[in-house]
Design an enzyme around this catalytic site. Structure first.
Site, PDB file in Angstrom:
ATOM      1  N   SER A  96      -4.368   0.181  14.407  1.00  0.00           N
ATOM      2  CA  SER A  96      -5.049   1.486  14.468  1.00  0.00           C
ATOM      3  C   SER A  96      -5.638   1.672  15.857  1.00  0.00           C
ATOM      4  O   SER A  96      -5.939   0.681  16.547  1.00  0.00           O
ATOM      5  CB  SER A  96      -6.182   1.518  13.436  1.00  0.00           C
ATOM      6  OG  SER A  96      -7.035   2.620  13.661  1.00  0.00           O
ATOM      7  N   ARG A 115       0.908   5.688  -1.846  1.00  0.00           N
ATOM      8  CA  ARG A 115       0.567   7.011  -1.292  1.00  0.00           C
ATOM      9  C   ARG A 115       0.463   6.921   0.227  1.00  0.00           C
ATOM     10  O   ARG A 115       0.643   5.844   0.817  1.00  0.00           O
ATOM     11  CB  ARG A 115      -0.758   7.482  -1.888  1.00  0.00           C
ATOM     12  CG  ARG A 115      -1.915   6.601  -1.473  1.00  0.00           C
ATOM     13  CD  ARG A 115      -3.244   7.127  -2.018  1.00  0.00           C
ATOM     14  NE  ARG A 115      -4.333   6.582  -1.249  1.00  0.00           N
ATOM     15  CZ  ARG A 115      -5.454   6.086  -1.772  1.00  0.00           C
ATOM     16  NH1 ARG A 115      -5.597   6.064  -3.078  1.00  0.00           N
ATOM     17  NH2 ARG A 115      -6.407   5.630  -1.006  1.00  0.00           N
ATOM     18  N   TYR A 158     -13.460  -2.845  10.304  1.00  0.00           N
ATOM     19  CA  TYR A 158     -12.089  -2.289  10.397  1.00  0.00           C
ATOM     20  C   TYR A 158     -11.499  -2.505  11.792  1.00  0.00           C
ATOM     21  O   TYR A 158     -10.337  -2.896  11.929  1.00  0.00           O
ATOM     22  CB  TYR A 158     -12.158  -0.805  10.047  1.00  0.00           C
ATOM     23  CG  TYR A 158     -10.844  -0.072   9.939  1.00  0.00           C
ATOM     24  CD1 TYR A 158     -10.059  -0.167   8.791  1.00  0.00           C
ATOM     25  CD2 TYR A 158     -10.413   0.769  10.960  1.00  0.00           C
ATOM     26  CE1 TYR A 158      -8.862   0.552   8.682  1.00  0.00           C
ATOM     27  CE2 TYR A 158      -9.225   1.490  10.856  1.00  0.00           C
ATOM     28  CZ  TYR A 158      -8.458   1.379   9.709  1.00  0.00           C
ATOM     29  OH  TYR A 158      -7.277   2.089   9.614  1.00  0.00           O
ATOM     30  N   GLY A 163       0.832  -1.211   0.000  1.00  0.00           N
ATOM     31  CA  GLY A 163       0.000   0.000   0.000  1.00  0.00           C
ATOM     32  C   GLY A 163       0.857   1.247   0.000  1.00  0.00           C
ATOM     33  O   GLY A 163       0.515   2.255   0.613  1.00  0.00           O
ATOM     34  N   ALA A 164       1.986   1.185  -0.718  1.00  0.00           N
ATOM     35  CA  ALA A 164       2.999   2.251  -0.617  1.00  0.00           C
ATOM     36  C   ALA A 164       2.899   3.284  -1.729  1.00  0.00           C
ATOM     37  O   ALA A 164       3.776   4.134  -1.868  1.00  0.00           O
ATOM     38  CB  ALA A 164       4.398   1.637  -0.579  1.00  0.00           C
ATOM     39  N   ALA A 200     -10.533  -6.093  12.212  1.00  0.00           N
ATOM     40  CA  ALA A 200      -9.297  -6.399  11.470  1.00  0.00           C
ATOM     41  C   ALA A 200      -8.075  -5.844  12.195  1.00  0.00           C
ATOM     42  O   ALA A 200      -7.047  -6.524  12.327  1.00  0.00           O
ATOM     43  CB  ALA A 200      -9.374  -5.815  10.056  1.00  0.00           C
ATOM     44  N   LYS A 201      -8.188  -4.601  12.694  1.00  0.00           N
ATOM     45  CA  LYS A 201      -7.031  -3.962  13.323  1.00  0.00           C
ATOM     46  C   LYS A 201      -6.708  -4.599  14.684  1.00  0.00           C
ATOM     47  O   LYS A 201      -5.534  -4.643  15.090  1.00  0.00           O
ATOM     48  CB  LYS A 201      -7.261  -2.460  13.457  1.00  0.00           C
ATOM     49  CG  LYS A 201      -7.283  -1.717  12.110  1.00  0.00           C
ATOM     50  CD  LYS A 201      -6.054  -2.022  11.267  1.00  0.00           C
ATOM     51  CE  LYS A 201      -5.799  -0.994  10.178  1.00  0.00           C
ATOM     52  NZ  LYS A 201      -4.666  -1.386   9.303  1.00  0.00           N
ATOM     53  N   ASP A 235      -2.501  -7.371  -5.518  1.00  0.00           N
ATOM     54  CA  ASP A 235      -3.595  -7.325  -4.545  1.00  0.00           C
ATOM     55  C   ASP A 235      -3.170  -8.244  -3.404  1.00  0.00           C
ATOM     56  O   ASP A 235      -3.051  -9.464  -3.588  1.00  0.00           O
ATOM     57  CB  ASP A 235      -4.882  -7.831  -5.200  1.00  0.00           C
ATOM     58  CG  ASP A 235      -6.047  -7.896  -4.220  1.00  0.00           C
ATOM     59  OD1 ASP A 235      -5.830  -7.756  -2.989  1.00  0.00           O
ATOM     60  OD2 ASP A 235      -7.187  -8.113  -4.692  1.00  0.00           O
ATOM     61  N   VAL A 236      -2.930  -7.666  -2.221  1.00  0.00           N
ATOM     62  CA  VAL A 236      -2.369  -8.473  -1.128  1.00  0.00           C
ATOM     63  C   VAL A 236      -3.321  -9.556  -0.618  1.00  0.00           C
ATOM     64  O   VAL A 236      -2.909 -10.447   0.121  1.00  0.00           O
ATOM     65  CB  VAL A 236      -1.901  -7.590   0.068  1.00  0.00           C
ATOM     66  CG1 VAL A 236      -0.767  -6.672  -0.343  1.00  0.00           C
ATOM     67  CG2 VAL A 236      -3.068  -6.801   0.676  1.00  0.00           C
TER      68      VAL A 236
HETATM   69  P1  NAP Z   1      -4.518   5.266   1.980  1.00  0.00           P
HETATM   70  O1  NAP Z   1      -4.035   6.662   1.739  1.00  0.00           O
HETATM   71  O2  NAP Z   1      -5.900   4.910   1.602  1.00  0.00           O
HETATM   72  O3  NAP Z   1      -3.486   4.257   1.275  1.00  0.00           O
HETATM   73  C1  NAP Z   1      -3.688   2.874   1.317  1.00  0.00           C
HETATM   74  C2  NAP Z   1      -3.018   2.245   0.119  1.00  0.00           C
HETATM   75  O4  NAP Z   1      -3.262   0.823   0.172  1.00  0.00           O
HETATM   76  C3  NAP Z   1      -3.593   2.760  -1.210  1.00  0.00           C
HETATM   77  O5  NAP Z   1      -2.559   3.099  -2.104  1.00  0.00           O
HETATM   78  C4  NAP Z   1      -4.385   1.564  -1.700  1.00  0.00           C
HETATM   79  O6  NAP Z   1      -4.467   1.438  -3.106  1.00  0.00           O
HETATM   80  C5  NAP Z   1      -3.598   0.394  -1.131  1.00  0.00           C
HETATM   81  N1  NAP Z   1      -4.374  -0.824  -1.138  1.00  0.00           N
HETATM   82  C6  NAP Z   1      -5.693  -0.992  -0.848  1.00  0.00           C
HETATM   83  N2  NAP Z   1      -6.071  -2.262  -1.003  1.00  0.00           N
HETATM   84  C7  NAP Z   1      -4.969  -2.941  -1.425  1.00  0.00           C
HETATM   85  C8  NAP Z   1      -4.728  -4.291  -1.773  1.00  0.00           C
HETATM   86  N3  NAP Z   1      -5.701  -5.220  -1.721  1.00  0.00           N
HETATM   87  N4  NAP Z   1      -3.469  -4.651  -2.168  1.00  0.00           N
HETATM   88  C9  NAP Z   1      -2.487  -3.730  -2.230  1.00  0.00           C
HETATM   89  N5  NAP Z   1      -2.659  -2.433  -1.904  1.00  0.00           N
HETATM   90  C10 NAP Z   1      -3.884  -2.036  -1.514  1.00  0.00           C
HETATM   91  O7  NAP Z   1      -4.385   4.867   3.515  1.00  0.00           O
HETATM   92  P2  NAP Z   1      -3.422   5.402   4.692  1.00  0.00           P
HETATM   93  O8  NAP Z   1      -4.196   6.395   5.469  1.00  0.00           O
HETATM   94  O9  NAP Z   1      -2.084   5.735   4.154  1.00  0.00           O
HETATM   95  O10 NAP Z   1      -3.361   4.076   5.598  1.00  0.00           O
HETATM   96  C11 NAP Z   1      -2.268   3.156   5.562  1.00  0.00           C
HETATM   97  C12 NAP Z   1      -2.470   2.122   6.664  1.00  0.00           C
HETATM   98  O11 NAP Z   1      -2.538   2.786   7.924  1.00  0.00           O
HETATM   99  C13 NAP Z   1      -3.761   1.331   6.533  1.00  0.00           C
HETATM  100  O12 NAP Z   1      -3.548   0.005   6.954  1.00  0.00           O
HETATM  101  C14 NAP Z   1      -4.695   2.039   7.479  1.00  0.00           C
HETATM  102  O13 NAP Z   1      -5.727   1.201   7.916  1.00  0.00           O
HETATM  103  C15 NAP Z   1      -3.736   2.422   8.590  1.00  0.00           C
HETATM  104  N6  NAP Z   1      -4.200   3.531   9.412  1.00  0.00           N
HETATM  105  C16 NAP Z   1      -4.434   4.770   8.886  1.00  0.00           C
HETATM  106  C17 NAP Z   1      -4.874   5.805   9.713  1.00  0.00           C
HETATM  107  C18 NAP Z   1      -5.136   7.195   9.198  1.00  0.00           C
HETATM  108  O14 NAP Z   1      -5.603   8.038   9.988  1.00  0.00           O
HETATM  109  N7  NAP Z   1      -4.874   7.513   7.955  1.00  0.00           N
HETATM  110  C19 NAP Z   1      -5.095   5.555  11.071  1.00  0.00           C
HETATM  111  C20 NAP Z   1      -4.852   4.290  11.570  1.00  0.00           C
HETATM  112  C21 NAP Z   1      -4.405   3.279  10.742  1.00  0.00           C
HETATM  113  P3  NAP Z   1      -5.706   2.088  -3.925  1.00  0.00           P
HETATM  114  O15 NAP Z   1      -5.509   3.550  -3.843  1.00  0.00           O
HETATM  115  O16 NAP Z   1      -5.538   1.554  -5.306  1.00  0.00           O
HETATM  116  O17 NAP Z   1      -6.945   1.618  -3.235  1.00  0.00           O
END
Ligand code: NAP
Length: 256
Positions: A145, A19, A157, A16-17, A160-161, A66-67
Site C-alpha cells: 500500500s 469482495r 497497517y 480475501g477474494a 505491515a505493508k 483465516d490466513v
Molecule cells: P476489503 O474490501 O476490506 O476486502 C478484504 C477481504 O479480506 C474481505 O473479504 C475480508 O473478509 C478478507 N479478510 C480479512 N481478514 C481475513 C483473514 N484473516 N483471512 C482471510 N480473509 C480475510 O479490502 P480491499 O480494499 O479490497 O483491500 C484488499 C487488499 O488491498 C488489502 O490487503 C488492503 O490492505 C490492500 N489495499 C487496499 C487499498 C484500498 O484503498 N482499498 C489501498 C491499499 C492497499 P471479511 O469481510 O470477512 O472481513
C-alpha cells in the site's frame, strides 16, 4: 462450485477474494486463463466471486480460511491442490484495518493487522511454495500500500505493508532459482468497502471523501479494483518472468 483438477489449467489462489480488490483479481486471473481458488474468512461469502469467475469460463473453488491460522492455511492449500489442482500463483490480498493514533492504539489492534497481513502472507506463501517449487514455475504477488510510506493513524497497517515489501524482496531472492517470481503491488486510494469504512470512521460521506482524494491525485480520479487487478495480471503473466522483487505503486501518481 468446484471442478476436478485439470493438468492443463494453472491454478491461482487469491486471498480475501470475497469482495473488493481480491474479487477483481480473481475475475481478472480467470479471464487470463487460470482456475481460481477464492479464499476468504467466510466460505459462503465467496459465492458471488465464484459465480463471476465461472461467468468468465473459469473453474473456481470457494474455501473458507483465516490466513493467520497456520493449521487452517495448510488445510486450505491442501484442499485447493486436491480439488482444483496444485496452486502455482498466490495473491496475498486479505487485509484488515484497525486505525488509531499511536497513543490510543491497543495491542489487539496492532496484533490483528500484523497477523492478517504479515503472518497471513508468510503462512500462505510457505504452504503454496511447495507446489510452485515442484512445478518449477510460480508467481507470488503481495498487496502492499502507499501507506507503507507512512500514514497518520496507521502505525500497524503501514508497518505491515512496509514489512510485506521486505518479505517480497526476500522471496524473490530465495525462490528465483525455482522459476518463481515475487512482486508487490502498492495501491493508492481504491474504492472498496475498506475505504468506505474509513470515510465512515472519519464522519465524511463516501462520495465527498472520494472527491477529496481525486482532487489531490495527479490522475484526477480514485482507483478501482480493476486498476489493481491489471497490475497483478502483469506480474503473473508469462512474459514477466524476469521481473521479481519489485514494488509497483498503482496510485494515480508517483508515490513510492
Ligand atoms: P476489503 O474490501 O476490506 O476486502 C478484504 C477481504 O479480506 C474481505 O473479504 C475480508 O473478509 C478478507 N479478510 C480479512 N481478514 C481475513 C483473514 N484473516 N483471512 C482471510 N480473509 C480475510 O479490502 P480491499 O480494499 O479490497 O483491500 C484488499 C487488499 O488491498 C488489502 O490487503 C488492503 O490492505 C490492500 N489495499 C487496499 C487499498 C484500498 O484503498 N482499498 C489501498 C491499499 C492497499 P471479511 O469481510 O470477512 O472481513
Amino acid at each position: 462450485m468446484s471442478a476436478s483438477p485439470s493438468s492443463e489449467q494453472r491454478v491461482a489462489v487469491v486471498t480475501g477474494a470475497a469482495r473488493g480488490i481480491g474479487a477483481a483479481i480473481a475475475v481478472r486471473l480467470a479471464r487470463d486463463g487460470f482456475a481460481v481458488a477464492v479464499l476468504d474468512l467466510d466460505e459462503a461469502a465467496c459465492a458471488d466471486t465464484v459465480a463471476a469467475v465461472e461467468k468468465e469460463g473459469g473453474r473456481a473453488l470457494a474455501v473458507g480460511v483465516d490466513v493467520s491460522d497456520a493449521a487452517r492455511v495448510e488445510t486450505a492449500v491442501a484442499r485447493v491442490a486436491a480439488e482444483l489442482g496444485p496452486p502455482v500463483v498466490l495473491v496475498n490480498n486479505a487485509g484488515v484495518t484497525r486505525d488509531n493514533l499511536l497513543f490510543k492504539m491497543g495491542e489487539a489492534e496492532w496484533d490483528a493487522v500484523i497477523g492478517v497481513h504479515l503472518r497471513g502472507a508468510f503462512l500462505m506463501t510457505r504452504a503454496a511454495q511447495a507446489h510452485m517449487t515442484k512445478a518449477g514455475w510460480g508467481r507470488v504477488v503481495n498487496l502492499s500500500s502507499v501507506s507503507a510510506l507512512g500514514n497518520r493513524g496507521q502505525a500497524n497497517y503501514s508497518a505491515a505493508k512496509a514489512g510485506l515489501q521486505g518479505f517480497t524482496k526476500t522471496l524473490a531472492i530465495e525462490l528465483g532459482k525455482f522459476g518463481i517470481t515475487a512482486n508487490a503491488v502498492a495501491p493508492g486510494f481504491i474504492v472498496t468497502e475498506m475505504t468506505a469504512a474509513t470515510a465512515e470512521r472519519l464522519g465524511v460521506p463516501f462520495e465527498e471523501f472520494k472527491a477529496q482524494r481525486a482532487a489531490v491525485t495527479p490522475v484526477p480520479r480514485v482507483g478501482e479494483p480493476e486498476d489493481i487487478a491489471h497490475a497483478v495480471s502483469f506480474f503473473v503473466s508469462e512474459g514477466a518472468g524476469f521481473v521479481t522483487g519489485q514494488v509497483l505503486y498503482v496510485a494515480g501518481g508517483p508515490r513510492g
